[in-house]
Design a protein around this motif. Structure first.
Motif, PDB file in Angstrom:
ATOM      1  N   ARG A  23      37.143  41.207  56.234  1.00  0.00           N
ATOM      2  CA  ARG A  23      38.098  42.126  56.861  1.00  0.00           C
ATOM      3  C   ARG A  23      39.529  41.573  56.883  1.00  0.00           C
ATOM      4  N   LEU A 165      31.969  47.576  54.433  1.00  0.00           N
ATOM      5  CA  LEU A 165      32.467  46.412  53.704  1.00  0.00           C
ATOM      6  C   LEU A 165      32.396  46.640  52.195  1.00  0.00           C
ATOM      7  N   ASP A 172      32.914  41.206  50.692  1.00  0.00           N
ATOM      8  CA  ASP A 172      32.586  40.897  52.081  1.00  0.00           C
ATOM      9  C   ASP A 172      31.163  41.258  52.471  1.00  0.00           C
TER      10      ASP A 172
END
Length: 691
Positions: A23, A165, A172
């Motif tokens: 993130r 994600l 990620d």
């Protein structure tokens, strides 16, 4: 303390349970928005990681908010009208205030740039929008970050949609799955050989963080290739063709449903039944509420351990008590299963009845050695108590609501929740179908009790009669009750309160409320004697109060006995003894979370230290005292003009130190965090206190 200096740290953010993954782009965007905008809302479906992202962003932003970063968790809040109470509680503002609570919260938050994080707003959306709009208008230094499945819908709101994600093999989603898999199975390692399979698992789960975390735990029982096969063959257990869901929601529910399918039948049953709790629970609560049918109470602890192992339940151990909780999305899944089993109403009633029992147990044991334990336990169970009260208020019979809200008089009055208690009691009383029964009398009595601090003197004047009714119902001796006098006394109207004050009477036996009022009689008598400068008699009454409380192992009211003995000591010239006794009072008030009482004792310490000639220390304590009163949202007990010694010692300290030194010392005291402030006030007695 002011919001900027709470708890020795800037805010109340909890420790992160595990490593944060990925993130980076979102975190940079949020940092930029918080620097430029006043309201930022993270939106997205359940399980996508809004709360965790907001918490990580709040941590990263701490240095830019000297007023603190404050988390207000709203997931367990059922009544929108309690939103401001939840904010006050999270930011450590006592509810004992004469002003509108939102106004007090705004003043409490003012003074330095600070960030308020409102987590999970969607079920109280309209009230969140209203309150946030008012706070942003009244507190120019305030920034708000909210998480919600839908926007607050107000002017100036800047939205950031939190997406799943990224799914590439180097992205990620794979990193998060690998991190959680390694935590669940230490022998697991992400390699070039298994990376493609991991990426396929992540793609099957659409990169939704909660789904990835649940799936990672399954590696304890499945090799990676079998895990992928199992995911491909599973379907959303709860999706109805008549109620199609968004694909992202279906994927998340498929992951949760698969975890559910891998549980044993008893684990599934417990999962469903645990969904009736709000905010968390302990083992005793789970055993009482969730046992029955094929599920024996003796099995529940082992089943909780198993659900914890499977990441369905989270275990929290603060050293004093072990509690459990579930994520909201997981709880919602269990709640739907509970409805499908036809057990929802029965479990809600069992939950209600358990917390009715807890309230009665706390009432019976409040004036005893378990007082601190009960203060902490009920604070931990606050969300469940609210849920139980709402269930009682929804019932056609008014008596359960009257009994529960009335039985909690000690929690409302002594632990800083007078406004909330008053509101619940008024709702319960408004539904009463008949007057004069014991439950109705109990609620009337409790309602009048919590008006001793607010300005409703007319209501307070009927408390004696209300208690007489209660005592007659319970066949108890009826002492003369000075509640009208107490209400006047705390406004500084000593002459009127002295006229209305009655004799102490004989201590009734067998009822916590009756014992409490007997002790309160002594406290009011000591207050009035101090106001008349009858210090020897004040000390005698204060000592009797201390002894009566000591026999019970009671802390909260005994601290008021310490207060009056110390106050009399100052008047009689025994300053050293007065300091020692006042410190005992402050330590006791802090232990039971009575911030209003702590503020009053801090005032007394100012006078006691000044009487010893410790002028600079006394001035610092004056700063601490002012900060505590600001937090409590009240002026000193009575008007400032009638507070014993207050004006005299402020004048004396200014004369002794000079205006500049005096102002500096007061400012230094006011800016101390609570831990340092308490240590300074107690002079080394703070060891062992929960700061």
């Amino acid at each position: 303390m002011a919001a900027s200096v709470q708890g020795g740290r800037t805010g109340n953010l909890p420790a992160e349970a595990n490593a944060f993954v990925g993130r980076r782009t979102e975190l940079a965007t949020i940092a930029g928005l918080l620097g430029a905008e006043r309201l930022v809302t993270l939106t997205g479906p359940g399980g996508v990681g809004k709360s965790r992202l907001a918490l990580r962003a709040a941590y990263a932003a701490q240095s830019g908010f000297p007023g603190g970063t404050w988390l207000v968790e709203l997931s367990a809040l059922r009544d929108p009208d309690l939103l401001v109470n939840a904010m006050a509680q999270a930011t450590r503002l006592s509810e004992q205030t004469l002003r509108p609570l939102l106004e007090a919260v705004g003043e409490h938050l003012a003074g330095a740039p600070l960030l308020l994080l409102l987590d999970t707003c969607e079920h109280v959306l309209d009230e969140c929008a209203r309150v946030v709009q008012e706070l942003l208008a009244s507190v120019p230094e305030l920034r708000v970050m909210a998480t919600s499945r839908q926007p607050l819908g107000m002017p100036g709101e800047h939205l950031l949609t939190v997406a799943p994600l990224p799914l590439g093999e180097r992205d990620d989603a794979v990193a998060l799955f690998a991190a959680r898999a390694t935590a669940a199975v230490p022998s697991f390692a992400l390699t070039e050989a298994n990376r493609r399979h991991v990426a396929a698992v992540c793609a099957r789960l659409d990169g939704i963080p909660l789904a990835l975390e649940l799936a990672a735990v399954r590696l304890r029982g499945f090799p990676l290739d079998r895990l992928l096969e199992a995911l491909d063959s599973r379907f959303d257990l709860l999706v109805s063709p008549a109620r199609p869901r968004l694909a992202r929601h279906q994927t998340l529910r498929t992951a949760i449903g698969w975890s559910h399918e891998l549980c044993t039948p008893l684990e599934r049953l417990l999962w469903a039944r645990l969904s009736v709790f709000a905010g968390g629970w302990d083992v005793e609560a789970a055993e009482f509420v969730c046992h029955g049918g094929p599920l024996d109470a003796e099995e529940i602890l082992a089943l909780l351990a198993s659900l914890t192992e499977k990441s369905i339940v989270t275990r929290e151990d603060d050293g004093a008590a072990v509690r459990y909780r579930m994520l909201d999305t997981v709880r919602s899944f269990g709640a739907e299963w509970l409805t499908g089993l036809g057990e929802e109403e029965a479990l809600r009633h069992r939950h209600r009845d358990y917390y009715r029992w807890i309230a009665r147990q706390g009432e019976a044991e409040w004036l005893g050695p378990g007082q601190r334990m009960w203060a902490e336990r009920l604070s931990a169970e606050h969300a469940n108590l609210r849920l139980a009260i709402e269930e009682c208020l929804a019932a056609p019979d008014s008596e359960p609501a009257l009994e529960l809200t009335g039985s909690l008089w000690y929690f409302w009055f002594a632990c800083g929740f007078t406004e909330e208690g008053r509101a619940y009691l008024e709702r319960a009383l408004s539904r009463a179908t008949r007057d004069g029964g014991p439950e109705h009398t109990l609620a009337v009595w409790a309602h009048r009790l919590v008006t001793v601090v607010p300005e409703d003197l007319e209501a307070a004047e009927s408390v004696s009669a209300a208690y007489v009714w209660l005592a007659e119902e319970r066949r108890l001796p009826v002492p003369a009750l000075p509640l009208t006098g107490a209400s006047l006394a705390v406004r500084g109207e000593s002459a009127r309160s002295a006229v209305l004050y009655g004799s102490a009477g004989r201590a009734p036996v067998g009822d916590g409320g009756a014992e409490f009022f007997q002790l309160l009689t002594l406290a009011v008598q000591a207050y009035l004697l101090a106001g008349q400068a009858a210090f020897e008699r004040c000390a005698t009454v204060g000592e009797r109060l201390r002894q009566d409380c000591a026999k019970r192992g009671e802390l909260w009211m005994r601290a008021w006995g310490d207060f009056f003995v110390s106050l009399a000591g100052i008047g009689l010239g025994n300053a050293d003894e007065a300091v020692s006794t006042a410190r005992e009072a402050l330590a006791a008030k802090w232990r039971v979370h009575d911030r209003l009482g702590a503020a009053a004792v801090a005032d007394l310490l100012v006078a006691a230290q000044a009487a010893r000639g410790e002028d600079e220390l006394a001035a610092r304590l004056l700063g601490i005292s002012r900060s505590l009163w600001h937090t409590a949202g009240l002026p000193q007990l009575g008007s400032p003009d009638t507070t014993v010694f207050h004006r005299e010692y402020e004048r004396r300290l200014r004369a002794a130190l000079g205006d500049a030194r005096f102002a500096t010392a007061v400012r230094e005291g006011r800016e101390l965090d609570p831990g340092a402030a308490l240590a300074l006030a107690l002079g080394g007695m703070s060891e062992g206190l929960d700061l």
